[in-house]
Design a protein around this motif. Sequence first.
Motif, short mmCIF file in Angstrom:
data_model
loop_
_atom_site.label_atom_id
_atom_site.label_comp_id
_atom_site.label_asym_id
_atom_site.label_seq_id
_atom_site.Cartn_x
_atom_site.Cartn_y
_atom_site.Cartn_z
N PHE A 33 0.81 -1.22 0.00
CA PHE A 33 0.00 0.00 0.00
C PHE A 33 0.85 1.27 0.00
N ARG A 34 2.03 1.23 0.59
CA ARG A 34 2.86 2.43 0.58
C ARG A 34 3.40 2.71 -0.82
N VAL A 35 3.39 1.69 -1.70
CA VAL A 35 3.77 1.89 -3.10
C VAL A 35 2.54 2.14 -3.97
N PHE A 36 1.46 1.38 -3.72
CA PHE A 36 0.28 1.43 -4.58
C PHE A 36 -0.45 2.77 -4.49
N MET A 37 -0.59 3.33 -3.30
CA MET A 37 -1.33 4.59 -3.18
C MET A 37 -0.69 5.73 -3.99
N PRO A 38 0.63 5.93 -3.91
CA PRO A 38 1.23 6.95 -4.77
C PRO A 38 1.07 6.67 -6.26
#
Length: 487
Positions: free
Chosen positions: A293-298
């Motif tokens: 999620f820390r990669v997917f949200m951006p």
Amino acid sequence: MAESSTGTTQEQSPSGLPIKPIPGNYGIPILSPIYDRLHYYYFQGHMGYFKSHAAKNNSTVVRMNMAPGMFISRNPRVVAVLDAKSFRVLFDPSKVEKKDVLIGTYMPSLSLYSGLRPLPNLDTTEQLHSSLKSFSFHLLASRKSHIIPTFHEAYSSLLDSVEAKIASGPVEFNSLNQSSAFDFTCNAFLGAVPSEVIGPSASNKAAIWLLLQLHPLASRLTKFIPWPIEDLLLHCVPLPPCLARSDYEALEKFFSKAGESLLEDAANKFGLSHHVALHNLIFMTSFNAYGGFRVFMPILLKWLAYAGEVLHRRLAQEIRSAVKSSNGTITLNALENMELTKSVVWEALRLDPPVENQFGHARTDLIIESHDTAFRVKKGEMICGYQPLAMRDEKVFTNAEEFVPDRFVGEGKKLLEYVYWSNGPETVVPTIGNKQCPGKDMVILVGRLFVAHIFLRYDTFSAVHDGMVLGLDPRMVFKSVEKASDQ
């Protein structure tokens, strides 16, 4: 066998494609893998590196070296599969072995996991794989009703922070997302908020632990470190696991207490020891979910910003109408009625999957087919698939390089079988017998929640893509937000 245009016979695959030698080579030992690593990280970039090898060899199946290469990895030599058809061999457990290939040619120290091999590093033939994957399904099923409210709690707070700061200038999204994503995943899975239990540094502890595993994949950490020095530090030797020891111990204490009931279920229902269940629970939550999620949200924010105001207005209309029909509340039924929103999430995952590469070793001698040619792969050879290129296959997707928001609306859903971000086609269900991400549906749900929360608040916004964070996720900066006109 079939006769070629020259009159000679040519061997064919069972489906009738000509079998040819795999083009490409591995170059000069030691020197070529280093040369290729520098091109992968610094001179061409990931996409440019794979595209150049495919173009040079006029093939989407090609022999090449894979970073990080010499000194730190076991063997940099791979067979790359770069089109939508050949890539699918990586999803067949009867053809490929997935033992210790999560990060490709590099395997982190097991001391980062208290001496265990976590679930993603287990092959489907290993007995522990089925028990741990069943436990992961149990975790997701038992906590599914908590996903929407815990997401709302974490990301409403994040957007409040954006609004409070943006009057003073641009606001970086990634730093806010790091804390929010960790609080959300832990609260959703465990019913506890780590920033409240461990303290504000909780997400930093998880991030340091992640970096110790993923540093061979990272690049361009900061403009103040010249790339030759960075390459020596990140890509030549493993960073010592002891750097994360105290951080991991804090996570271990938190998960042991907050996950007590889940750990009891692991023992009583799946026969897992406390030690195995605890460290896999940490991995599932902190690596798979939080790391994703820390990669997917951006990534999702990047494509929303790129698409601009016209798409923003369409999304706002769809989302607000669906929520209004659900008595003003975001529910699963409301989210299911957001067809454009779902398509946007899938399209972002098609272009920018959070995990770029998939790997596996050939179980036996086998034949891999691209669209027009077949190739022999020998037992034990490593196969590497680069998803962003395979999912931009122009023989499958029209305008494959473009972000098309409604690509998967209506009849477009037929193309979902070529969306591979979850280590399997989007149309396939994760099971204990495959290596597909058990949280596949949760990721799509969370992506829709993220888009919905943005456009329930804002008619439109502007944000810029300002470089990369650790070379892994896009650094996104909010420039402005326009509050919803109907609020």
